[in-house]
Each structure stands twice: as C-alpha cells, then as structure tokens.
Motif scaffolding. Structure first.
Motif, PDB file in Angstrom:
ATOM      1  N   LEU A 389     -10.363   7.662  -1.972  1.00 14.87           N
ATOM      2  CA  LEU A 389     -11.352   7.607  -0.880  1.00 14.87           C
ATOM      3  C   LEU A 389     -10.785   6.206   0.167  1.00 14.87           C
ATOM      4  N   ASP A 390     -11.150   5.177  -0.318  1.00 17.25           N
ATOM      5  CA  ASP A 390     -11.090   3.679   0.528  1.00 17.25           C
ATOM      6  C   ASP A 390     -10.388   3.954   1.277  1.00 17.25           C
ATOM      7  N   GLU A 391      -8.913   4.377   1.294  1.00 18.48           N
ATOM      8  CA  GLU A 391      -7.379   4.938   1.512  1.00 18.48           C
ATOM      9  C   GLU A 391      -7.686   5.573   2.566  1.00 18.48           C
ATOM     10  N   LEU A 392      -7.979   6.830   2.696  1.00 15.84           N
ATOM     11  CA  LEU A 392      -8.330   7.361   3.408  1.00 15.84           C
ATOM     12  C   LEU A 392      -9.886   7.141   4.554  1.00 15.84           C
ATOM     13  N   ASN A 393     -10.616   7.005   4.120  1.00 19.82           N
ATOM     14  CA  ASN A 393     -11.164   6.437   4.583  1.00 19.82           C
ATOM     15  C   ASN A 393     -11.234   4.934   5.712  1.00 19.82           C
TER      16      ASN A 393
END
Length: 415
Positions: A389-393
C-alpha cells in the motif's frame, strides 16, 4: 508451448519472427506488421495511413477487389489490412491446407496492389460517408476534440481517419509513396502461429518477403501531452452532455513502475463498478450511467484520459466531481481494501487474457515491440502480487500532473 521470438534473414535484413505452435486446430494465422508505419507517419495529410490500408483491402490490379475476394473465399482464406497509430498490419488466417495459397496471395497483393484512381475514389467515398455519419457520434467528436487539445500542433492532434476535408486532399501518388516507403523489409515483423512448425513458418515467410525493398526505418517520436489545462466546449443539438477529460502522465513504455500505473488506473477508473470515479459519479451522486478513466500507453505517447455522459443540467456538477475525485485520489492515495480488490481482479483474470493463441501471440509481440524481455508480463503480475500500500500511494502522490486536466465537452447550452 509459449510464444518465442526468432529471426530470419531476408535480403540481408534480420526480420523478427514471433512464433507459437498450436496443433489443437488445423489453422494457421499470420500478421505481417510494419513498424513506424501507422497514422503517426501521416505528416501533413491526416488519414493517409488509414486510406492506404483500405486501398490494400481492394485486391490486386490484375484481379480487382471482387475477383481477389472470390479466389480467397473459395479457399476460406481471410486476408485484410489495417493501420494503428504506429503500425501497418496485414493479417492472414486459413486452414493449414490453404495457408500456402494464402501466403501466395499476400505476396501478390504486396507486389501488385489495386492502386487505380477509380479504386481510390471508391475508398475515399466510403471513408467520407463514414466520417460524415460520425459527425453525429458525439463520443467520437468529444474524443477527437480532447486529443486535439492534448496534442496541439502535432500529428496526434488529428483523427487517425482524418476529416472529410483531409480525405479529399489525398491523391493516388500520396498512397503510392506511403506504401513504397513503409511496406519494406527494414520495418517488418512477422507474428505467426497455429498448426505449423517453426521451419515451415520460416520457409513461408522467406518466400513471402523475398523481393520486397529493404527500405529505411525512421525514428519513432515521443509526443508529450500538453501540460497546460484547456477547456473546449462544442455546441451540438444533443440531449446529453459528453465529457471527455485528459492530462499528461509522466511515464514511458518500459519504465520499471509501469505496473504501478496499471494498478492505480484500475482503482481510479478502469475497474468499472468499485472504481473511484464510478462510485462517486454513478453510485453516490447518480450523475452518469458510467464513468471511466485509464492511462493510455504507447511508444509514441502516454497520457491519462477518461469520459462520461450526463444530463445537460448536471454537466458542471459532473465536471467538478471529476476534478475533486482525481485531486483526492492523488492527495490521499488508495485504501488497503481497494488495493486488495485490484490485485484479486488483475491476478485472477490473467488466464482469460492468454487463453487463445492470438492473445498469446499478441502479448509476445507487445513485449518485443516495447523492448521488454519475453515473459515480462508474468513478472509484472509477480510485482503486482507483492505491491504494498505504501509503495502504491507513494507512486500515486508523485503523479500530481493528472490534476492538470483538459476537458472537451459536447453539450447544448440552449437546453
């Protein structure tokens, strides 16, 4: 057997050959693809590539369009030509027993196309008729208006089929010059598969291509979308407002983060029900039956775009909502639930994208065409599987340029 890339030498030119054997049906299909030969090569004559492709569907000068079609139908051979933005494609499919017959007629077509003035007038009349009818297709009108704004003063600002006035300007010598420059060995790629061995495929292809001019390649340009927001309104006698929107997208084919763009776009607008745009515009506010957005990726251009239809009285609210949804998406990113649902669909639907021979050959061609190693599509899925999630955001927040929205709207202010 997975699709592979091999090469054959024709007249000293190394021709890529994408191949897969599939004996489940006694069928063979082939695409003769000429790179850098689509509408991006139109120059100052919009529609030239399209008209040239249609001329290649008119048979040979010896047999004519009807005679050529009859001899192909007698053997159940399908042969057609078409163009995209970047490529010119001649397709052949038949039963295995008729494949060499089909190859023979492709060769005849390449050497002796029906390039007469009479044929050109016929093709132009059909094209003009089609374009005239599309003047009342407001999705088509709005889509073209959007690209005209995003790619102003470039070859991409024009519809690939041209406009009526463009088609009228095309002369027979323009067609002959275009085909002579583009249907050449140096631009050729073969995609072939079915009930045929690799050696048989190479023999057939060599016989087909031998004698074609070597020609020259040209560098495929990369055309960036305009970073400055525009707002184009076209008045028509319509009962609905057609909203098309787009923006630059900072990405090129083959970038290591391309898979993140795919996931982000799915959540924002490509995924249908459950996507942000659909939820906000249809489900929550009832402004449209559907709303869609995607990242368009090609070697020559990459941009973000979307569209919806709404009631005339809801036009401004729909436009404001699109801006708000996209701004919120960039600012806050996505939720874990949205990411999980996107992964579930993208990974779960993979078998449907490679279940036919044509799908597998097409995927391998795209990997080759984009300069990627074979199997990169499967590696992309592995990356999606472990995407956090952090990578995508973090990725989404870096692409603030999609807020620089250009709108092209077909509407009826009087109503």
């Amino acid at each position: 057997m997975a699709s592979t890339v091999d090469y054959i030498d024709v007249e000293g030119v190394k021709i890529p050959l994408i191949y897969e054997e599939d004996k489940r049906l006694p069928m063979v299909s082939m695409q003769l693809v000429f790179e850098q030969s689509g509408s991006i090569e139109d120059g100052k004559l919009p529609g030239l590539a399209k008209i040239s492709g249609r001329m290649m569907n008119e048979g040979t000068s010896k047999l004519g369009s009807i005679g050529f079609a009859k001899v192909l139908d007698a053997k159940a051979v399908h042969l057609s030509a078409h163009t995209g933005t970047e490529t010119f494609v001649i397709e052949l499919s038949s039963l295995k027993e008729s494949f060499e017959y089909g190859v023979k007629h492709v060769k005849m077509l390449l050497r002796d196309p029906n390039l007469s003035q009479e044929t050109l007038e016929k093709v132009k009349a059909i094209s003009i008729g089609s374009l005239s009818r599309k003047e009342n297709d407001y999705d088509y009108v709005a889509s073209n208006a959007l690209k005209a704004e995003l790619f102003k003063d470039t070859v991409l600002e024009h519809p690939s089929s041209g406009r009526v006035e463009d088609v009228k300007k095309i002369k027979l010598d323009d067609i002959k010059t275009f085909l002579k420059q583009h249907l050449v060995l140096s631009r050729a790629v073969i995609v072939i598969g079915g009930d045929i061995t690799l050696d048989e495929a190479k023999t057939s292809v060599h016989a087909l291509l031998k004698g074609l001019p070597k020609g020259k390649t040209s560098e495929l340009p990369f055309i960036e979308a305009d970073k400055e927001s525009q707002h184009s309104v076209l008045e028509r006698d319509t009962e609905q407002a057609y909203l098309y929107f787009g923006s630059p997208y900072d990405l090129k084919v083959g970038d290591s983060d391309e898979y993140k763009a795919r996931v982000a776009a799915f959540i924002l607008g490509t995924g249908g029900f459950g996507s942000r745009l659909m939820e906000e515009i249809r489900v929550k506010r009832g402004l449209a039956y559907s709303a869609y957005a995607r990242v368009n990726t090609a070697r020559s251009n990459v941009y973000f775009s979307g569209y919806l239809q709404t009631k005339l009285e809801s036009q401004k609210e729909a436009e404001t909502t699109v801006k708000e949804v996209i701004a919120d998406f960039v600012k806050k990113g996505v939720t874990q639930e949205e990411l999980d649902q996107a992964k579930k669909f993208l990974l779960g639907s993979e078998p449907l994208r490679v279940e036919t021979l044509s799908q597998r050959l097409s995927r391998t061609f795209q990997e080759y065409y984009k300069g990627q190693e074979l199997g990169s599509s499967l590696k992309e899925l592995e990356k999606i599987k472990v995407l956090s999630l952090d990578e995508l955001n973090d990725y989404i927040k870096k692409h603030n340029e999609i807020n620089d929205l250009t709108f092209a709207i077909v509407t009826n202010s009087k109503k």
